[in-house]
Design a protein around this motif. Sequence first.
Motif, PDB file in Angstrom:
ATOM      1  N   ALA A  13      40.777  57.541  41.885  1.00  0.00           N
ATOM      2  CA  ALA A  13      41.669  56.392  42.019  1.00  0.00           C
ATOM      3  C   ALA A  13      41.115  55.396  43.035  1.00  0.00           C
ATOM      4  O   ALA A  13      41.141  54.176  42.805  1.00  0.00           O
ATOM      5  CB  ALA A  13      43.063  56.853  42.421  1.00  0.00           C
ATOM      6  N   PHE A  14      40.597  55.902  44.141  1.00  0.00           N
ATOM      7  CA  PHE A  14      40.040  55.019  45.172  1.00  0.00           C
ATOM      8  C   PHE A  14      38.802  54.296  44.647  1.00  0.00           C
ATOM      9  O   PHE A  14      38.609  53.099  44.905  1.00  0.00           O
ATOM     10  CB  PHE A  14      39.700  55.822  46.424  1.00  0.00           C
ATOM     11  N   GLN A  15      37.948  55.006  43.904  1.00  0.00           N
ATOM     12  CA  GLN A  15      36.765  54.369  43.336  1.00  0.00           C
ATOM     13  C   GLN A  15      37.148  53.230  42.396  1.00  0.00           C
ATOM     14  O   GLN A  15      36.531  52.162  42.409  1.00  0.00           O
ATOM     15  CB  GLN A  15      35.919  55.403  42.588  1.00  0.00           C
ATOM     16  N   LEU A  16      38.180  53.449  41.601  1.00  0.00           N
ATOM     17  CA  LEU A  16      38.658  52.385  40.718  1.00  0.00           C
ATOM     18  C   LEU A  16      39.234  51.218  41.521  1.00  0.00           C
ATOM     19  O   LEU A  16      39.014  50.049  41.190  1.00  0.00           O
ATOM     20  CB  LEU A  16      39.717  52.938  39.755  1.00  0.00           C
ATOM     21  N   ASN A  17      39.962  51.529  42.593  1.00  0.00           N
ATOM     22  CA  ASN A  17      40.514  50.460  43.429  1.00  0.00           C
ATOM     23  C   ASN A  17      39.420  49.604  44.064  1.00  0.00           C
ATOM     24  O   ASN A  17      39.607  48.399  44.284  1.00  0.00           O
ATOM     25  CB  ASN A  17      41.398  51.046  44.531  1.00  0.00           C
ATOM     26  N   MET A  18      38.294  50.220  44.347  1.00  0.00           N
ATOM     27  CA  MET A  18      37.185  49.485  44.965  1.00  0.00           C
ATOM     28  C   MET A  18      36.341  48.726  43.936  1.00  0.00           C
ATOM     29  O   MET A  18      35.499  47.903  44.317  1.00  0.00           O
ATOM     30  CB  MET A  18      36.284  50.456  45.738  1.00  0.00           C
ATOM     31  N   ASP A  19      36.563  49.001  42.674  1.00  0.00           N
ATOM     32  CA  ASP A  19      35.820  48.323  41.607  1.00  0.00           C
ATOM     33  C   ASP A  19      36.574  47.040  41.234  1.00  0.00           C
ATOM     34  O   ASP A  19      37.528  47.071  40.470  1.00  0.00           O
ATOM     35  CB  ASP A  19      35.687  49.241  40.388  1.00  0.00           C
ATOM     36  N   ARG A  20      36.153  45.936  41.778  1.00  0.00           N
ATOM     37  CA  ARG A  20      36.882  44.676  41.604  1.00  0.00           C
ATOM     38  C   ARG A  20      36.790  44.111  40.194  1.00  0.00           C
ATOM     39  O   ARG A  20      37.457  43.125  39.873  1.00  0.00           O
ATOM     40  CB  ARG A  20      36.355  43.638  42.596  1.00  0.00           C
ATOM     41  N   SER A  21      35.975  44.730  39.348  1.00  0.00           N
ATOM     42  CA  SER A  21      35.869  44.236  37.972  1.00  0.00           C
ATOM     43  C   SER A  21      36.930  44.831  37.060  1.00  0.00           C
ATOM     44  O   SER A  21      37.102  44.390  35.921  1.00  0.00           O
ATOM     45  CB  SER A  21      34.474  44.554  37.404  1.00  0.00           C
ATOM     46  N   VAL A  22      37.695  45.863  37.533  1.00  0.00           N
ATOM     47  CA  VAL A  22      38.683  46.560  36.716  1.00  0.00           C
ATOM     48  C   VAL A  22      40.079  46.204  37.215  1.00  0.00           C
ATOM     49  O   VAL A  22      40.405  46.418  38.384  1.00  0.00           O
ATOM     50  CB  VAL A  22      38.462  48.092  36.786  1.00  0.00           C
ATOM     51  N   TYR A  23      40.919  45.676  36.333  1.00  0.00           N
ATOM     52  CA  TYR A  23      42.205  45.149  36.779  1.00  0.00           C
ATOM     53  C   TYR A  23      43.220  45.254  35.650  1.00  0.00           C
ATOM     54  O   TYR A  23      42.909  44.943  34.497  1.00  0.00           O
ATOM     55  CB  TYR A  23      42.035  43.682  37.167  1.00  0.00           C
ATOM     56  N   ARG A  37      51.505  55.379  41.281  1.00  0.00           N
ATOM     57  CA  ARG A  37      51.724  55.832  42.658  1.00  0.00           C
ATOM     58  C   ARG A  37      50.447  56.371  43.292  1.00  0.00           C
ATOM     59  O   ARG A  37      50.191  56.142  44.487  1.00  0.00           O
ATOM     60  CB  ARG A  37      52.806  56.918  42.678  1.00  0.00           C
ATOM     61  N   ARG A  38      49.642  57.067  42.501  1.00  0.00           N
ATOM     62  CA  ARG A  38      48.416  57.630  43.065  1.00  0.00           C
ATOM     63  C   ARG A  38      47.442  56.523  43.469  1.00  0.00           C
ATOM     64  O   ARG A  38      46.716  56.655  44.459  1.00  0.00           O
ATOM     65  CB  ARG A  38      47.772  58.593  42.078  1.00  0.00           C
ATOM     66  N   PHE A  39      47.419  55.438  42.724  1.00  0.00           N
ATOM     67  CA  PHE A  39      46.553  54.316  43.107  1.00  0.00           C
ATOM     68  C   PHE A  39      47.068  53.634  44.364  1.00  0.00           C
ATOM     69  O   PHE A  39      46.288  53.207  45.228  1.00  0.00           O
ATOM     70  CB  PHE A  39      46.460  53.317  41.945  1.00  0.00           C
ATOM     71  N   PHE A  40      48.398  53.516  44.496  1.00  0.00           N
ATOM     72  CA  PHE A  40      48.964  52.959  45.725  1.00  0.00           C
ATOM     73  C   PHE A  40      48.678  53.866  46.919  1.00  0.00           C
ATOM     74  O   PHE A  40      48.362  53.398  48.016  1.00  0.00           O
ATOM     75  CB  PHE A  40      50.476  52.779  45.568  1.00  0.00           C
ATOM     76  N   ALA A  41      48.788  55.177  46.713  1.00  0.00           N
ATOM     77  CA  ALA A  41      48.701  56.118  47.833  1.00  0.00           C
ATOM     78  C   ALA A  41      47.319  56.154  48.473  1.00  0.00           C
ATOM     79  O   ALA A  41      47.208  56.372  49.684  1.00  0.00           O
ATOM     80  CB  ALA A  41      49.087  57.516  47.353  1.00  0.00           C
ATOM     81  N   VAL A  42      46.257  55.946  47.703  1.00  0.00           N
ATOM     82  CA  VAL A  42      44.902  56.066  48.266  1.00  0.00           C
ATOM     83  C   VAL A  42      44.444  54.791  48.951  1.00  0.00           C
ATOM     84  O   VAL A  42      43.428  54.790  49.657  1.00  0.00           O
ATOM     85  CB  VAL A  42      43.883  56.455  47.170  1.00  0.00           C
ATOM     86  N   GLY A  43      45.179  53.689  48.767  1.00  0.00           N
ATOM     87  CA  GLY A  43      44.815  52.431  49.417  1.00  0.00           C
ATOM     88  C   GLY A  43      43.945  51.552  48.535  1.00  0.00           C
ATOM     89  O   GLY A  43      43.253  52.023  47.633  1.00  0.00           O
ATOM     90  N   ALA A  45      44.987  49.312  46.393  1.00  0.00           N
ATOM     91  CA  ALA A  45      45.513  49.176  45.036  1.00  0.00           C
ATOM     92  C   ALA A  45      45.525  47.733  44.550  1.00  0.00           C
ATOM     93  O   ALA A  45      45.525  47.484  43.337  1.00  0.00           O
ATOM     94  CB  ALA A  45      46.917  49.763  44.961  1.00  0.00           C
ATOM     95  N   SER A  46      45.499  46.773  45.469  1.00  0.00           N
ATOM     96  CA  SER A  46      45.502  45.368  45.045  1.00  0.00           C
ATOM     97  C   SER A  46      44.243  45.027  44.253  1.00  0.00           C
ATOM     98  O   SER A  46      44.222  44.033  43.524  1.00  0.00           O
ATOM     99  CB  SER A  46      45.619  44.451  46.257  1.00  0.00           C
ATOM    100  N   GLY A  47      43.231  45.847  44.389  1.00  0.00           N
ATOM    101  CA  GLY A  47      42.009  45.619  43.635  1.00  0.00           C
ATOM    102  C   GLY A  47      42.102  46.064  42.198  1.00  0.00           C
ATOM    103  O   GLY A  47      41.258  45.689  41.369  1.00  0.00           O
ATOM    104  N   THR A  48      43.105  46.852  41.867  1.00  0.00           N
ATOM    105  CA  THR A  48      43.227  47.417  40.525  1.00  0.00           C
ATOM    106  C   THR A  48      44.521  47.025  39.827  1.00  0.00           C
ATOM    107  O   THR A  48      44.536  46.800  38.616  1.00  0.00           O
ATOM    108  CB  THR A  48      43.151  48.967  40.588  1.00  0.00           C
ATOM    109  N   ILE A  49      45.620  46.964  40.565  1.00  0.00           N
ATOM    110  CA  ILE A  49      46.939  46.832  39.943  1.00  0.00           C
ATOM    111  C   ILE A  49      47.416  45.382  39.926  1.00  0.00           C
ATOM    112  O   ILE A  49      47.641  44.771  40.973  1.00  0.00           O
ATOM    113  CB  ILE A  49      47.970  47.713  40.676  1.00  0.00           C
TER     114      ILE A  49
END
Length: 463
Positions: A13-23, A37-43, A45-49
């Motif tokens: 989830a964190f790796q996806l959040n850090m990937d700014r090309s995926v939204y 919730r899991r994406f929010f919890a790892v920090g 999340a604004s990069g993904t959600i």
Amino acid sequence: MTDPFTSKADTKAFQLNMDRSVYGTFAEIGAGQEVARRFFAVGGASGTIAKTISAYDMAFSDAIYGACQRYVSRDRLRTMLDHEFALLVERLDAKTGSERSFFVYANTVAARSFRRHDESHGWMGLRFQKTPRSPLNEIIIHVRMFDTENLLQQEALGIVGVNLIYGAYYLGDQPEKLVASLTEDLKPGRIGIDMIRFSGPEFAGVDNRLMALRLVTDGLTQAALFRADGEVVNAADAFYKKPVLVERGSFRPVTLLTNDMLDSALTAFVAEEKLESDPPEVLMEITMRNLIVDGSLDLRDFLDRVDVLSALGRTVLISQHAEFFRLVHYLRLYTDRPIGLPLGIPALAEIFDPQYYTELEGGILEALGRLFKTGVSLYAYPWLNPQGHLVTAQDFDTHPAIRHLYAYLIEKRAIRPLENSRPELLKIRSRDVLRLIRKKNPEWKNMVPELAARVISERGLFA
């Protein structure tokens, strides 16, 4: 750098959040917002959600996605994906569509609650662009949740959802590995996945029938089902309140004999008064033990069998259920209507052989009780024994200890002799047909249905 997370799902989830090309958007009905919730919890999340939504109230859900008959269904999932992706593109494509790959993750789930304690299951899917403004791809799965507590079910659902999104973006070129990764971070027995379907240009080379087989071989489900056109379907939808007629075999290849056995049984099955105007689901089932050739699973051999059955318009069930009573138990999860099992005398002999049930406390009596207790009928096709004598269900000689029980089942028509069989087919054996095909002896064409012969010849199957 040390991984700060305690689970692989959180790392993904964190790796996806850090990937700014995926939204993208998360739309979840039932079991809470567990994936988001899991994406929010790892920090990060604004990069993904882009958005999360839970139209939990049925009235709100209908107002957004339209009314439906079944809220936990594949159709409901599809309308969610359609609506949310169109909205995502409408609102964000002009601004960031050239820089970001959009996705919509959706699920609709019936989890355990204080009111419901029946089977917990759900549909989840991902529609996504692999690169900005590229054609859409899709993965849809059906899950069964076996935890007995709601919070544990939610946790498991969240992990599978993260694994699905991560797999789509980072394992899309390795579909077998993607399938195996869906339950990563979960102990066996918590989640079952009994249906998966890949579509879109990124998965143009994926055969969904092989992916269905992979679910069974990887232990994610006990059985998988697909139609003659290769479309993978969910058993709960296919069997829901429907009569079922299923013939078991290796079908290597299907012969005139095995085909006539099913057709003869179907004629007898639908003649039952209780089945008027109620067409059954008709299946040909291959157990995993019948797919093992020389100690290994031959995928090409599997597809050859399925291609021939598909040419005949048959729906195929792949299962781990070696015993008949276990197959019946599986079908009873989805229907309370009559079940018919066409079979030959050799298979009938196995059912009534006590040696196959030594692991059951009640032995053969327990096995037969499980098999026949819920409106199951066996349709027995005649057989020519090695001495050339015709054997029917009526004169079949069972083990002495259960001879009276067998006679009772015949009398009660739980076992029904097929009287409309074709005696001229009784000498046909699949192994003989296979041997003739490999010797290039054209006599085999007289032993299989015409459509099957055409497909085998044109595609060089079983060679």
